[in-house]
Scaffold this active site. Sequence first.
Site, mmCIF file in Angstrom:
data_model
loop_
_atom_site.group_PDB
_atom_site.id
_atom_site.type_symbol
_atom_site.label_atom_id
_atom_site.label_comp_id
_atom_site.label_asym_id
_atom_site.label_seq_id
_atom_site.Cartn_x
_atom_site.Cartn_y
_atom_site.Cartn_z
ATOM 1 C CB CYS A 32 -0.849 0.054 1.261
ATOM 2 S SG CYS A 32 -2.134 -1.169 1.305
ATOM 3 C CE1 TYR A 195 -6.736 -4.996 5.660
ATOM 4 C CE2 TYR A 195 -4.953 -6.423 4.947
ATOM 5 C CZ TYR A 195 -5.389 -5.251 5.537
ATOM 6 O OH TYR A 195 -4.475 -4.332 6.017
HETATM 7 C C1 FNR Z 1 2.809 -4.304 2.997
HETATM 8 N N1 FNR Z 1 2.253 -5.581 2.841
HETATM 9 C C2 FNR Z 1 1.100 -5.735 2.123
HETATM 10 N N2 FNR Z 1 0.594 -6.978 1.886
HETATM 11 C C3 FNR Z 1 -0.463 -7.139 1.088
HETATM 12 O O1 FNR Z 1 -0.883 -8.286 0.871
HETATM 13 N N3 FNR Z 1 -1.069 -6.071 0.497
HETATM 14 C C4 FNR Z 1 -0.641 -4.803 0.691
HETATM 15 O O2 FNR Z 1 -1.162 -3.852 0.094
HETATM 16 C C5 FNR Z 1 0.444 -4.602 1.585
HETATM 17 N N4 FNR Z 1 0.885 -3.348 1.896
HETATM 18 C C6 FNR Z 1 2.109 -3.179 2.517
HETATM 19 C C7 FNR Z 1 2.674 -1.899 2.623
HETATM 20 C C8 FNR Z 1 3.931 -1.741 3.164
HETATM 21 C C9 FNR Z 1 4.539 -0.367 3.213
HETATM 22 C C10 FNR Z 1 4.631 -2.866 3.651
HETATM 23 C C11 FNR Z 1 6.015 -2.718 4.221
HETATM 24 C C12 FNR Z 1 4.066 -4.114 3.579
HETATM 25 C C13 FNR Z 1 3.049 -6.783 3.199
HETATM 26 C C14 FNR Z 1 4.090 -7.075 2.133
HETATM 27 O O3 FNR Z 1 3.484 -7.398 0.893
HETATM 28 C C15 FNR Z 1 4.995 -8.249 2.548
HETATM 29 O O4 FNR Z 1 4.206 -9.401 2.714
HETATM 30 C C16 FNR Z 1 5.722 -7.954 3.853
HETATM 31 O O5 FNR Z 1 6.349 -6.706 3.802
HETATM 32 C C17 FNR Z 1 6.741 -9.053 4.184
HETATM 33 O O6 FNR Z 1 7.726 -9.145 3.205
HETATM 34 P P1 FNR Z 1 9.183 -8.454 3.430
HETATM 35 O O7 FNR Z 1 8.951 -6.976 3.514
HETATM 36 O O8 FNR Z 1 9.719 -9.006 4.711
HETATM 37 O O9 FNR Z 1 9.972 -8.849 2.216
#
Ligand code: FNR
Length: 369
Positions: A32, A195
């Site tokens: 997001c 969600y």
């Molecule tokens: C997320 N994550 C997330 N997951 C998802 O399914 N939909 C989304 O829109 C979001 N938004 C989001 C925003 C931000 C700023 C972060 C940091 C994370 C979770 C993301 O997709 C991911 O699963 C996690 O960040 C874990 O992976 P990493 O960051 O450890 O590689």
Amino acid sequence: MPESKLFTPVTIPARRGAGLTLRNRVVLPPMCQYSIEQQDGVPTDWQLVHLGSRAAGGFGLVIAEATAVVPEGRISNLDVGLWNEQQVQAWKPVTQFIHAQGAAAGVQLAHAGAKGSTYGWLRELEAQGKVGSLSQTDGGWDTVSSSPSDLFDLNPAQQMSVEEIGQSVRDWAAAAVRADEAGFDMIQIHGAHGYLIHQFLSPLSNARSDQYGGSWENRTRYVREIVAAILEVWPEDKVLGIRLSGEDWVQEGWGIDDTVRLAAELYRLGVRTFDISSAGIGPYHGPTGPGYQVPLAAAVKAALPQDAFVTAVGVITEPVQAEHVLVTHQADGVSVGRVALGDPQWANRAAQQLGAKPAIPSQYWRGRW
Ligand code: FNR
């Protein structure tokens, strides 16, 4: 050095045609961005730059953030959406740019349910104490869920009627039609992180006693109906995927056995990509640390036919670590999130470290590192 598996192209089969070929197995997961101008769900230059720079950074598949299928399905009033034509037109330059960089473009379709109507997670808002449920004056709306629940520390949600569930399924399909028109190659259904879909799946948040609650069959009915409805309208030559929380990490919650069973059922329906995350309902009780969710992806991969594309996610930060996940057959790809926020060229750097050919843009070639 043996050939890198992470940088071996892969083709995910579609129901018809050649399928979706990715130049490598590094995925930018949806994140997001809370970056719109009018609270209208229309993506802006920020989405173009955020996603475009990771496409230019060598990622094989770039997935746009949680994109609401209806306005009341937004997590915050700063979320993007795909519920109208204006949004479709605004996504088009984004998908075109991603394609021009040689990456595939995915979109995460989402409905937040009881976790909707919140403030976006922006520094300025947090500094003003604007966290949690949006106030009415800031544009808050009534949220819906499988059943009322106090697990989310937010304003209470209304239980959806069977008619509302039917309408919601049609809304997901209508958004899928728009995702196709916008030029996305794949959809990732957001079935994770507490969600709306997860609110139906988990016994922690679903207290219904009708055909959408109680047994495993009933709790999975909403997502199975969504998948079936999307597959009616989603082009047969494109790929449908889902992100699931593999575990609630609570004994009486949704668990990995439930996830494996659901993934197999959704594969049978036609879903071909699976990103396995975890948690999102209630306080976090799970493990942490590098690759902490990889075993969940491994369990799903072990249960699915070879042509499913299963990705692992969660604190996968090092190229060697990512390569290890693949060569040990725990997953077919990796999602690399936060580390890619700091390093848009993560995939190209990883290719170089693993002795593969990076996809450095021509514009950067003169200054290649
Ligand atoms: C997320 N994550 C997330 N997951 C998802 O399914 N939909 C989304 O829109 C979001 N938004 C989001 C925003 C931000 C700023 C972060 C940091 C994370 C979770 C993301 O997709 C991911 O699963 C996690 O960040 C874990 O992976 P990493 O960051 O450890 O590689």
